[in-house]
Motif scaffolding. Sequence first.
Motif, short mmCIF file in Angstrom:
data_model
loop_
_atom_site.label_atom_id
_atom_site.label_comp_id
_atom_site.label_asym_id
_atom_site.label_seq_id
_atom_site.Cartn_x
_atom_site.Cartn_y
_atom_site.Cartn_z
N THR A 1 0.88 -1.14 0.02
CA THR A 1 -0.17 0.01 -0.04
C THR A 1 0.81 1.19 -0.08
O THR A 1 2.07 1.19 0.21
N LEU A 2 0.38 2.35 -0.38
CA LEU A 2 1.01 3.70 -0.42
C LEU A 2 1.64 3.88 0.95
O LEU A 2 2.58 4.48 1.20
N LEU B 1 1.65 1.47 -7.58
CA LEU B 1 0.42 1.33 -6.33
C LEU B 1 -0.68 2.43 -6.71
O LEU B 1 -1.89 1.93 -6.46
N VAL B 2 -0.40 3.56 -7.34
CA VAL B 2 -1.21 4.49 -7.66
C VAL B 2 -1.95 3.93 -8.79
O VAL B 2 -3.28 4.23 -9.05
N ASN B 3 -1.15 3.36 -9.91
CA ASN B 3 -1.86 3.07 -11.09
C ASN B 3 -2.83 3.89 -11.75
O ASN B 3 -3.99 3.84 -12.03
N PRO B 4 -2.12 5.21 -12.03
CA PRO B 4 -2.67 6.29 -12.73
C PRO B 4 -3.16 5.84 -14.16
O PRO B 4 -2.36 4.92 -14.63
N ALA C 1 18.00 16.54 4.61
CA ALA C 1 16.55 17.15 4.47
C ALA C 1 15.78 17.18 5.79
O ALA C 1 16.09 16.33 6.73
N LYS C 2 15.03 18.14 5.89
CA LYS C 2 14.24 18.24 7.24
C LYS C 2 12.95 17.31 7.09
O LYS C 2 12.75 16.61 8.27
N ASN C 3 12.56 16.86 5.87
CA ASN C 3 11.22 15.60 5.89
C ASN C 3 11.30 15.15 4.55
O ASN C 3 12.17 15.53 3.62
N LEU C 4 10.68 13.93 4.84
CA LEU C 4 10.33 13.19 3.42
C LEU C 4 9.18 13.75 2.89
O LEU C 4 8.32 14.04 3.42
N VAL C 5 9.64 14.17 1.61
CA VAL C 5 8.45 14.65 0.64
C VAL C 5 7.82 13.42 -0.19
O VAL C 5 8.25 13.27 -1.02
N PHE C 6 6.64 12.74 0.46
CA PHE C 6 6.16 11.67 -0.27
C PHE C 6 5.22 11.98 -1.38
O PHE C 6 5.41 11.55 -2.56
N ALA C 7 4.34 12.47 -1.14
CA ALA C 7 3.16 13.05 -2.20
C ALA C 7 2.11 14.14 -1.71
O ALA C 7 1.86 14.31 -0.47
N ASP C 8 1.37 14.33 -2.54
CA ASP C 8 0.27 15.33 -2.14
C ASP C 8 -0.96 14.84 -3.34
O ASP C 8 -0.62 14.42 -4.30
N GLY C 9 -2.02 15.34 -2.92
CA GLY C 9 -3.04 14.79 -3.99
C GLY C 9 -3.88 13.54 -3.47
O GLY C 9 -3.90 13.12 -2.71
N ASN C 10 -4.88 13.21 -4.61
CA ASN C 10 -5.59 12.26 -4.42
C ASN C 10 -5.02 10.76 -5.14
O ASN C 10 -4.69 10.77 -6.09
N PRO C 11 -4.63 9.96 -4.13
CA PRO C 11 -3.90 8.57 -4.58
C PRO C 11 -5.06 7.90 -5.62
O PRO C 11 -4.53 6.81 -6.05
N ASN C 12 -6.17 8.38 -5.48
CA ASN C 12 -7.37 7.54 -6.43
C ASN C 12 -7.48 8.35 -7.87
O ASN C 12 -8.20 7.81 -8.58
N ALA C 13 -6.64 9.28 -7.88
CA ALA C 13 -6.92 10.28 -9.23
C ALA C 13 -6.49 9.31 -10.26
O ALA C 13 -5.53 8.46 -10.42
#
Length: 311
Positions: free
Chosen positions: A118-119, A226-229, A138-150
């Motif tokens: 899974t994501l 995993l997103v399979n856009p 780096a200060k943060n992990l930048v994983f993603a933004d938005g809708n994973p079902n898009a």
Amino acid sequence: MTAASPSTPAEIAELLAFYASAGVDDALEDTPINRFAEPAARPAERAPAAPRRDPRPESRPAPEQALGQVKPPERPTPSSGLDASNIPDAPARMPAAAAVPDEAQAAAARQLAARATTLDELRRHMAAFDGCNLKFTAKNLVFADGNPNADLMLVGEAPGRDEDLEGLPFVGRSGRLLDRMLAAIGLDRSSAYIANVIPWRPPGNRTPTPHETEICRPFIERQIELVNPKVLVNLGGPSAKTLLNTTEGILRLRGNWRVHTTASGIAIPAMPTLHPAYLLRSPAHKKLAWRDFLEVKAKLKDWVSHNLRGN
Ligand code: URA
């Protein structure tokens, strides 16, 4: 500003503004070092500097503990030939937590990425992974933004300063332009999913090295899988080259449909286009990106109507 060290508050502010505009926003040592004042000694002969802050909190489990089995490759030992003291003119000490980018790290990343189903799992694996040096600055992990079902996924290169601070991709100036580009085809972050090839900010926004890209590649490839856009957009040359297996430049690639094939063999139509940061520097090229986004809009519409017809 004069060539001498700044002394007035105005000169100091001017120097700091210069550093910030050059991307220098991190002090690596507690005590500043005046390199011009140092004798021309070899690095190993210098007095030891203050101990570096270990960026890994004590409480963070080692990746193999956190993840069960994957044992990250050994750190180099003097006998491995990779110890800094074996390299002429190498810095006297290497950051304690820094990993050496090599094939073993990429192999560990591949194993971890493949194991994520899974994501959320993928994000946890990436957060626990210590095989990429960029993580330690780096200060943060930048994983993603938005809708994973898009239906649409966009992939950029690497986070910048604003993204690093917020832990989200494309939230700075180029992100604001990207939002306007999405809005132009009727989309926003609730109808698109956004990530980067590299999830940690390279210090000073430098270009990620090929090694760093190879180490991070399995993560973004698994994320796409995993997103399979229905449609992938590669924002800029580094994303296109990494994910479309090509060495062609972005100005040649853009505007032409390509295919990204996932590890499990799914073929995803991919549109390489110009990076928003490039468009900010070269606004005359916005019309090219606009054409590419219209292609993307048409492809998404085709896909929807094809599926409504039950094909
Ligand atoms: N540029 C990128 O490629 N990604 C970001 O997240 C921000 C700027």
